[in-house]
Design a protein around this motif. Structure first.
Motif, mmCIF file in Angstrom:
data_model
loop_
_atom_site.group_PDB
_atom_site.id
_atom_site.type_symbol
_atom_site.label_atom_id
_atom_site.label_comp_id
_atom_site.label_asym_id
_atom_site.label_seq_id
_atom_site.Cartn_x
_atom_site.Cartn_y
_atom_site.Cartn_z
ATOM 1 N N LYS A 174 0.847 -1.306 -0.224
ATOM 2 C CA LYS A 174 0.035 0.043 0.090
ATOM 3 C C LYS A 174 0.779 1.280 -0.006
ATOM 4 N N ARG A 175 1.825 1.307 0.924
ATOM 5 C CA ARG A 175 2.894 2.345 0.902
ATOM 6 C C ARG A 175 3.492 2.713 -0.348
ATOM 7 N N LEU A 176 3.931 1.451 -1.080
ATOM 8 C CA LEU A 176 4.740 1.474 -2.353
ATOM 9 C C LEU A 176 3.740 2.212 -3.389
ATOM 10 N N LEU A 177 2.420 1.758 -3.527
ATOM 11 C CA LEU A 177 1.648 2.034 -4.649
ATOM 12 C C LEU A 177 1.063 3.600 -4.392
ATOM 13 N N ASN A 178 1.263 3.926 -2.999
ATOM 14 C CA ASN A 178 0.850 5.423 -2.803
ATOM 15 C C ASN A 178 1.906 6.360 -3.056
ATOM 16 N N ALA A 179 3.094 5.655 -3.023
ATOM 17 C CA ALA A 179 4.364 6.622 -3.103
ATOM 18 C C ALA A 179 4.444 6.531 -4.779
ATOM 19 N N ILE A 180 4.133 5.589 -5.766
ATOM 20 C CA ILE A 180 4.288 5.440 -6.955
ATOM 21 C C ILE A 180 3.182 6.789 -7.571
ATOM 22 N N ASP A 181 2.080 6.722 -6.940
ATOM 23 C CA ASP A 181 1.005 7.593 -7.303
ATOM 24 C C ASP A 181 1.569 9.082 -7.207
ATOM 25 N N HIS A 182 2.204 9.377 -6.094
ATOM 26 C CA HIS A 182 2.814 10.572 -5.998
ATOM 27 C C HIS A 182 4.207 10.964 -6.612
#
Length: 56
Positions: free
Chosen positions: A35-43
């Motif tokens: 979840k943290r990785l996907l949110n970071a990629i989104d940002h």
């Protein structure tokens, strides 16, 4: 597009975004990391696969 973690009936976890499901039967620790990785990629993060800055 935030990633969401939900608990399955069998005690495992699922990671999903509006684009689709990214994990179906995983542990809570792995689900939160993803979840943290996907949110970071989104940002704007671009994962390179290299070591982090804090490793020696």
């Amino acid at each position: 597009m935030p990633a969401r973690v939900s608990k399955n009936k069998d005690g495992t976890y699922k990671v999903s975004t509006p684009n689709g499901t990214h994990a179906k039967r995983t542990t809570k620790k792995k689900a939160m990391a993803q979840k943290r990785l996907l949110n970071a990629i989104d940002h704007g993060l671009t994962p390179t696969g290299g070591k982090g800055l804090m490793s020696a």
